[in-house]
Design an enzyme around this catalytic site. Structure first.
Site, PDB file in Angstrom:
ATOM      1  N   ARG A 120      52.422  12.244   0.809  1.00 36.59           N
ATOM      2  CA  ARG A 120      52.840  13.077  -0.300  1.00 36.59           C
ATOM      3  C   ARG A 120      51.948  13.032  -1.269  1.00 36.59           C
ATOM      4  O   ARG A 120      52.107  13.183  -2.537  1.00 36.59           O
ATOM      5  CB  ARG A 120      54.336  12.798  -0.722  1.00 36.59           C
ATOM      6  CG  ARG A 120      55.451  12.921   0.364  1.00 36.59           C
ATOM      7  CD  ARG A 120      56.557  12.603  -0.166  1.00 36.59           C
ATOM      8  NE  ARG A 120      56.940  13.601  -1.169  1.00 36.59           N
ATOM      9  CZ  ARG A 120      57.371  15.170  -0.964  1.00 36.59           C
ATOM     10  NH1 ARG A 120      57.240  15.480   0.284  1.00 36.59           N
ATOM     11  NH2 ARG A 120      57.588  15.924  -1.836  1.00 36.59           N
ATOM     12  N   LEU A 121      50.715  12.917  -1.035  1.00 40.80           N
ATOM     13  CA  LEU A 121      49.394  12.960  -1.865  1.00 40.80           C
ATOM     14  C   LEU A 121      49.086  14.141  -2.150  1.00 40.80           C
ATOM     15  O   LEU A 121      47.553  14.682  -1.892  1.00 40.80           O
ATOM     16  CB  LEU A 121      48.395  11.914  -1.650  1.00 40.80           C
ATOM     17  CG  LEU A 121      48.840  10.516  -1.739  1.00 40.80           C
ATOM     18  CD1 LEU A 121      47.998   9.355  -1.388  1.00 40.80           C
ATOM     19  CD2 LEU A 121      49.418  10.046  -3.264  1.00 40.80           C
TER      20      LEU A 121
END
Length: 191
Positions: free
Chosen positions: A170-171
């Site tokens: 989720r970067l």
């Protein structure tokens, strides 16, 4: 790359190669005069630095929302390439020549359907719609089908465009372009 339209073209071309169906599908969010939101899928039918074009029946809710509150948002989500693009801006009708030119490219059955449909209004049965379609088909048999007076397009002129790229853990990567008069400012957003 600091031109949001060139970046859109690049991402859109990739999506057209990888999406199985309707790579030009986009969610269109509108709000009526009282601010009540509505969202639905529509198809992108033209785009460039002057905006993003889609077509509709001007007697339905979508057009009513846009004519009462000429601001909207678009969302392209291409799962196959793990990307999305959000576009926000003002909306206005396309000119008659643009609408006529696009209408002429539609299949004859789609042209007839535009005449037969009272888009978004209650329909007593599918048979009623099909009967209307057959009546319209007979009316225009042997000749061209003109664009109905209640059918045209809208152009969303972007004021903000965000490009979102999925990343592991989720970067995600988020690039945002905002229009300031006639120039675009570019920045990044936290995921």
């Amino acid at each position: 790359m600091t031109d949001p339209f060139a970046l859109f073209d690049e991402w859109y071309a990739q999506a057209r190669e990888t999406e199985l169906n309707d790579s030009n599908a986009m969610a269109l969010a509108t709000a009526d005069a009282q601010g009540r939101p509505s969202v639905r899928m529509v198809l992108l039918k033209g785009h460039g630095p002057d905006g993003f074009i889609f077509y509709t029946n001007f007697e339905g809710r979508k057009a009513g929302d846009l004519l009462a509150n000429p601001h909207a948002a678009l969302l392209f989500h291409w799962k196959s390439v793990r990307r999305q693009i959000r576009i926000e801006g003002s909306v206005g009708p396309v000119d008659d020549a643009t609408a006529d030119a696009y209408f002429a490219t539609r299949s004859r059955d789609s042209q007839l359907g535009a005449w037969a449909s009272d888009q978004s209004r209650p329909l007593p049965s599918r048979a009623v719609f099909m009967d209307r379609y057959e009546e319209v088909r007979a009316r225009f048999e042997g000749g061209p089908v003109p664009r109905p007076p209640h059918w045209s397009g809208f152009r969303l002129t972007p004021e903000r465009i965000e490009f979102w790229q999925d990343r592991e853990h989720r970067l995600h990567e988020r690039r945002v372009f905002s229009r300031q008069e006639n120039a675009w400012n570019e920045g990044l957003l936290y995921p």
